[in-house]
Design an enzyme around this catalytic site. Structure first.
Site, PDB file in Angstrom:
ATOM      1  CG  ASP A   1       5.434  13.000  11.260  1.00 35.16           C
ATOM      2  OD1 ASP A   1       5.632  14.065  10.633  1.00 35.16           O
ATOM      3  OD2 ASP A   1       5.698  11.885  10.781  1.00 35.16           O
TER       4      ASP A   1
ATOM      5  CG  LEU B   1      -1.935  -1.133   1.342  1.00 31.20           C
ATOM      6  CD1 LEU B   1      -2.659  -1.065   2.676  1.00 31.20           C
ATOM      7  CD2 LEU B   1      -2.926  -1.053   0.189  1.00 31.20           C
TER       8      LEU B   1
END
Length: 596
Positions: free
Chosen positions: A405, A287
Site C-alpha cells: 500500500d 493529525l
C-alpha cells in the site's frame, strides 16, 4: 586445545618463538584449518572417497560459543540457547544491520539515544554473566552509593553491586552473557532518561519474569497464566482472549509464522497515559483520519509522538494492528517510521510512533498554494530515501517484506524532510526463497496497484516497485495519479508521462512550479526510472537495488528503455474489480483503502 585432532607444539627461547601443528586424522588427503568470524576454529578434511570438504572438528563447541571473546561486540549479549546467539541490550540497536543479518555480530550495538550525562538513568538487566572489561572495582556501603559513583562519571556506562563490591564499567561493554540457570548477576545499564522512562512504563505492566529477562530481545521464555472466571459471558471471554493475544504479540514481537522471536522488547503504554498525552484524543490534536482509524499528536514523557487509534468499527482493525506490531517493530531503517510501543486495553488498540512534524508527502506535492513549493533538490532526496527504504524491505532485511500500500500519503517526513515509509497494515512477509504470493482479497489504493495484483491477486516485490514508479512520477510532476486529468486523450498520469517520453518532451512533465531551476538530468533519470517501474510485465521492472544504482549513477550512465506502462488510459481502470480469483471482474472500481 583439549580434544583437538591437531597438536600445537610451542617453542619459545631467547632467539625465537614459534609453534607447529601436527594433524592426527587418518585417511585425510587434504585438510584446512579455518578461524571464522564467530571466533570458532574449524578443521575441514577431504578424505578418500569423499566429494566435498567434511567439517571434522569445531572448537569451542556450540554450547561454549559465548566464551568466544567479543562474539557479540560492544553492548551485545550472548545467549547460547537462542538460534541467533547475539542480541542488543534494551536501548541499543545493531551497529550494522547488514552484518547482523549475516550472523556477523562482532560490530556490536550502538545507542538509540545519546546519553545526557547528569540526566541519565539506569536499566536493570538480571541473570547476566558480567562484562569482562570492568574498569573500577571497589568497596561501597550501598547500591545507591555505587549508582551515584557511576552517575557522577559521564564515561561510566554501567555498574553492578554485589556483596558490598561496586564494579563500574567505562566505555563499551563486552562479553555480556544471559545465563539460563539463574546463576547470573545484576547489572545496571546507563540509558538516556526518556528511554528509561519508557522502560519503566513497560515494567509496570509486565510480570516479574518479563522485567528480569524480557528487556533483551527474544532472550527468555515467557510464561502466561490467565485466570478467567467460569461465570464470565462468552463475549467477555473472547474479548479478554483477543486482548491477551495482542498483548503477547506486542511483547514477543513475533516476526513470522514458525520463526523464533528475536526482536527487542516493545514497550506497552498505559491507556491513561495515552489519554493524557493526547488530551483525551481531542480534535485539536488530530493529525489525520483514514479507513482504519485516526492519528493524534501527543506528548509522552516530554517526547512528541504520533498516536494511531484504530477504529472500533473497523472490521480489519485487528489484522492491521497485528501486522504493524510484528512488522514495523522488527524493521529498523532510517527511511522507515519507528514504532515506539503499543497499548491494548479493553477494545482499544493503539500504536505509538515517532512524531513526524512535516506529516505526509502528499501535503507538499499536491497543495498548489504551498509557498515556496518543495524544491527539486529535496524532491530528489525523497525519491532516493524511499528507494533505499524499499531496498531494505525487499533485499537487506532478514524479512522479505512487501508493503502492498505504498503511496504518497504513506510517506511521512521528519523535521529535516527525510522520508519514512509508514503504515504496514497491509504488508506481507515472503519466506525463504519465495518470490511471490497470491490472495483472494485484493485491497490497496486505486492507481498504485500493478495489474498482476489488481486483476489476479498476485503480489511480489515488483508490486512495490510499481507503486514506487507511480510515486516517482508524482514527485516529478506534482500531479496526483488518482486525480490527473487529460481530457484530450483520456490518459492518466502514467499514459501522459509515456506520451511525453516517446515524443522526446520528457521535461514537459516537470512540475511548472519548479521552472527549470533543477538538475535536468536528474529529472529525466527519475522519469526514466519511474516508467521502468510501471511496465505492465512484472519481470520487466527492475529490482530496488538496481533502481537505487540507476538513480545515483552519473550523468553519462545509460539506462534501459522502458516499455508502455500498465493502465495508461483512464477507462482501463474499469477492469479493476474486487472479487475472488476465478470469478468475473466487477464493473465497479476496486475496493480500496484510502489514506489512514
Amino acid at each position: 586445545m583439549r580434544g583437538s585432532p591437531i597438536n600445537f607444539p610451542f617453542t619459545s627461547n631467547e632467539n625465537v618463538s614459534y609453534f607447529t601443528y601436527i594433524v592426527k586424522v587418518e585417511n585425510a588427503i587434504y585438510f584446512r584449518y579455518v578461524v571464522d568470524y564467530t571466533g570458532q576454529v574449524k578443521l575441514f578434511i577431504w578424505a578418500k572417497g569423499r566429494v566435498q570438504w567434511l567439517n571434522f572438528w569445531v572448537g569451542p563447541a556450540e554450547d561454549q560459543i559465548c566464551s568466544v571473546y567479543g562474539l557479540c561486540g560492544a553492548f551485545g549479549v550472548c545467549n547460547r540457547e537462542n538460534l541467533n546467539h547475539c542480541q542488543c541490550l534494551s536501548g541499543f540497536e545493531p551497529a550494522s544491520f547488514t552484518d547482523w543479518e549475516l550472523n556477523d555480530w562482532s560490530g556490536g550495538c550502538r545507542r538509540k539515544k545519546k546519553l545526557g550525562c547528569g540526566s541519565d538513568q539506569f536499566a536493570l538487566q538480571t541473570g547476566m554473566r558480567l562484562a569482562s572489561n570492568v574498569s573500577v572495582a571497589t568497596v561501597a556501603e550501598s547500591a545507591e552509593g555505587c549508582r551515584s559513583a557511576c552517575l557522577k562519571a559521564c564515561s561510566c556506562t554501567a555498574y553492578s553491586y554485589q556483596h558490598s563490591k561496586c564494579s563500574l564499567w567505562k566505555g563499551d561493554l563486552f562479553n555480556l552473557q544471559l545465563l539460563s540457570d539463574g546463576s547470573g548477576d545484576d547489572i545496571y545499564i546507563r540509558l538516556a532518561e526518556l528511554e528509561t522512562l519508557n522502560n519503566e512504563t513497560t515494567k509496570k505492566q509486565q510480570p516479574t519474569a518479563l522485567i528480569n529477562r524480557g528487556a533483551i530481545g527474544g532472550g527468555g521464555r515467557k510464561h502466561w497464566r490467565v485466570t478467567i472466571s467460569l461465570t464470565v459471558t462468552l463475549a467477555v471471554m473472547l474479548s479478554a482472549a483477543t486482548g491477551a493475544y495482542i498483548f503477547w504479540r506486542c511483547k514477543t514481537k513475533i516476526i513470522g509464522e514458525g520463526e523464533e522471536s528475536r526482536g527487542q522488547e516493545l514497550p506497552m503504554f498505559d491507556l491513561g497515559d495515552i489519554m493524557a498525552a493526547t488530551n483525551k484524543f481531542s480534535e485539536s490534536n488530530k493529525l489525520g483520519q483514514g479507513g482504519f482509524g485516526s492519528v493524534y499528536k501527543g506528548n509522552l514523557a516530554g517526547e512528541q509522538v504520533a498516536v494511531k487509534r484504530l477504529s472500533l468499527e473497523s472490521a480489519q482493525g485487528l489484522e492491521e494492528f497485528m501486522n504493524e506490531v510484528k512488522l514495523i517493530a522488527k524493521l529498523q531503517h532510517r527511511n522507515l517510521v519507528d514504532l515506539l510501543g503499543c497499548c491494548v486495553e479493553g477494545e482499544e488498540k493503539i500504536l505509538v510512533y515517532e512524531f513526524m512534524p512535516n506529516k505526509s508527502l502528499d501535503k507538499f506535492l499536491f497543495d498548489q498554494t504551498l509557498d515556496p513549493p518543495l524544491n527539486w533538490e529535496k524532491r530528489f532526496e525523497i525519491v532516493m530515501g524511499i528507494a533505499r527504504g524499499l531496498q531494505y524491505l525487499h533485499q537487506e532485511s532478514r524479512l522479505k517484506v512487501i508493503h502492498r500500500d505504498l503511496k504518497t500519503s504513506n510517506i511521512l517526513l521528519d523535521g529535516e524532510m527525510n522520508p519514512k515509509i509508514s503504515d504496514f497494515g497491509l504488508a506481507r512477509i515472503l519466506g525463504g526463497d519465495q518470490t511471490q504470493a497470491s490472495t483472494v482479497r485484493v485491497v490497496g489504493t486505486y492507481g498504485y496497484m500493478p495489474p498482476e495484483y489488481a486483476l489476479e491477486g498476485r503480489y511480489s516485490a515488483k508490486s512495490d516497485v510499481f507503486s514506487f514508479g507511480v510515486i516517482a512520477l508524482e514527485i516529478v510532476s506534482g500531479k496526483k495519479m488518482t486525480s490527473f486529468q487529460d481530457a484530450e486523450d483520456s490518459m492518466n498520469l502514467l499514459g501522459h508521462a509515456w506520451k511525453l517520453w516517446n515524443e522526446g518532451k520528457g521535461l514537459d512533465l516537470l512540475d511548472p512550479l519548479l521552472g527549470k531551476r533543477c538538475q535536468l538530468y536528474q529529472v529525466m533519470r527519475c522519469i526514466n526510472v519511474g516508467l521502468l517501474c510501471v511496465q505492465a510485465n512484472a519481470t520487466d521492472r527492475p529490482k530496488m537495488s538496481s533502481i537505487v544504482l540507476m538513480l545515483s549513477s552519473s550523468f553519462s550512465a545509460t539506462l534501459p528503455v522502458p516499455k508502455q506502462p500498465a493502465f495508461s488510459y483512464k477507462d482501463r481502470h474499469r477492469e479493476l474489480g474486487s472479487c475472488p480469483m476465478g470469478s468475473e471482474p466487477s464493473t465497479t472500481p476496486i475496493s480500496m483503502v484510502e489514506a489512514r
